[in-house]
Motif scaffolding. Structure first.
Motif, PDB file in Angstrom:
ATOM      1  N   LEU A   1       5.210  -6.913  10.093  1.00 55.37           N
ATOM      2  CA  LEU A   1       4.210  -5.860  10.151  1.00 55.37           C
ATOM      3  C   LEU A   1       2.860  -6.404   9.701  1.00 55.37           C
ATOM      4  N   THR A   2       1.784  -5.887  10.294  1.00 61.19           N
ATOM      5  CA  THR A   2       0.446  -6.268   9.866  1.00 61.19           C
ATOM      6  C   THR A   2       0.164  -5.701   8.478  1.00 61.19           C
ATOM      7  N   ALA A   3      -0.948  -6.123   7.893  1.00 61.55           N
ATOM      8  CA  ALA A   3      -1.349  -5.592   6.588  1.00 61.55           C
ATOM      9  C   ALA A   3      -1.466  -4.076   6.643  1.00 61.55           C
ATOM     10  N   LEU A   4      -2.123  -3.560   7.682  1.00 59.03           N
ATOM     11  CA  LEU A   4      -2.288  -2.110   7.796  1.00 59.03           C
ATOM     12  C   LEU A   4      -0.948  -1.414   7.972  1.00 59.03           C
ATOM     13  N   GLN A   5      -0.072  -1.982   8.776  1.00 63.74           N
ATOM     14  CA  GLN A   5       1.246  -1.373   8.984  1.00 63.74           C
ATOM     15  C   GLN A   5       2.075  -1.382   7.707  1.00 63.74           C
ATOM     16  N   ASN A   6       1.963  -2.446   6.892  1.00 60.73           N
ATOM     17  CA  ASN A   6       2.651  -2.479   5.605  1.00 60.73           C
ATOM     18  C   ASN A   6       2.177  -1.344   4.701  1.00 60.73           C
ATOM     19  N   VAL A   7       0.879  -1.065   4.735  1.00 60.23           N
ATOM     20  CA  VAL A   7       0.306  -0.040   3.864  1.00 60.23           C
ATOM     21  C   VAL A   7       0.642   1.361   4.345  1.00 60.23           C
ATOM     22  N   THR A   8       0.710   1.558   5.652  1.00 58.73           N
ATOM     23  CA  THR A   8       0.894   2.912   6.194  1.00 58.73           C
ATOM     24  C   THR A   8       2.355   3.306   6.375  1.00 58.73           C
ATOM     25  N   LEU A   9       3.269   2.368   6.237  1.00 52.25           N
ATOM     26  CA  LEU A   9       4.673   2.677   6.518  1.00 52.25           C
ATOM     27  C   LEU A   9       5.224   3.772   5.603  1.00 52.25           C
TER      28      LEU A   9
END
Length: 248
Positions: free
Chosen positions: A97-105
């Motif tokens: 996962l991208t940085a943003l995807q890690n944060v939004t999961l």
């Protein structure tokens, strides 16, 4: 921070054993909202286990952990973990996962936040940890310090009332430590409640309201940074500080 309000976190008589090994022994700890408490001590003194017992990654052998005046139990632990964020030594980001995807999961899965709302909040959190330009980068494309800052943003994503830091700079190259500590300083300036296990004595002395020295699974000494670092009462504390402060 107000001493008249109920404590945010209360530990009473917390013990943890692994077989015959007693890792925590009768830990009593109270934290008020907005407080920053530093946990110091040698490796193996119980700092990480203490943090893990608070959010129930480990079950205490005995004693109680109360969060917002309610005891954390097997039935309440999932609810409580939403409000207790944890930052680990080794990031634990999802590599695919991208940085943003890690944060939004977590907001999407746990809070049922819409994709658009989660993305807006996630980008704001990445900006808070000074990584606006890394939203689409994967962990393998980031330095260790950048990965840890993503991990901090991820811990903030559920809007926790308490943040636990388990030696967040210990896995980093020395030149990357400062960028992570600066983010943590800013969180403290914003009034975040933080319990920080760390070997960074300068940071602890500067940022913490209170310092706890753990030794052999016990809180051997507790006080303000000035008291603990300048005039420790216990000989064991003096020995530890003499060793770590004059290292190198």
């Amino acid at each position: 921070m107000s001493e008249t309000t109920s404590p945010l976190l209360t530990l009473r008589g917390v013990c943890k054993s692994f077989g015959a090994l007693d890792v925590l022994r009768d830990i009593d700890l109270t934290m008020q909202e907005g407080e920053v408490v530093g946990l110091i001590g040698a490796s193996g003194s119980g700092k990480s286990t203490l943090l893990r017992c608070i959010n129930r990654l480990e079950m205490p052998t005995s004693g109680t952990v109360k969060f917002k005046d309610r005891e954390i139990t097997e039935d309440s632990v999932n609810m409580d973990r939403r409000e207790i964020g944890m930052v680990f030594q080794r990031f634990h980001l999802f590599p695919h996962l991208t940085a943003l995807q890690n944060v939004t999961l977590a907001p999407r899965k746990v809070l049922n936040t819409s994709a658009a709302e989660a993305e807006t909040a996630g980008r704001a959190l990445l900006a808070e940890v000074k990584l606006s330009d890394k939203a689409d980068a994967y962990p393998a494309e980031l330095s260790g310090g950048q990965q840890q800052r993503v991990a901090i943003a991820r811990a903030l994503a559920l809007r926790p009332a308490l943040l636990l830091f388990d030696e967040p700079t210990s896995a980093l190259d020395p030149e990357l430590v400062g960028e992570v500590l600066e983010v943590m300083r800013e969180l403290a300036r914003k009034g975040r409640t933080m319990l920080v296990a760390t070997h960074e004595m300068g940071f602890c002395r500067e940022v913490a309201n209170r310092v706890l020295f753990l030794d052999g699974g016990r809180i051997l000494e507790e006080g303000t940074p000035e008291q603990v670092f300048t005039a420790p009462k216990e000989e064991r504390t003096r020995e530890f500080l003499a060793r770590v402060l004059h290292r190198g």
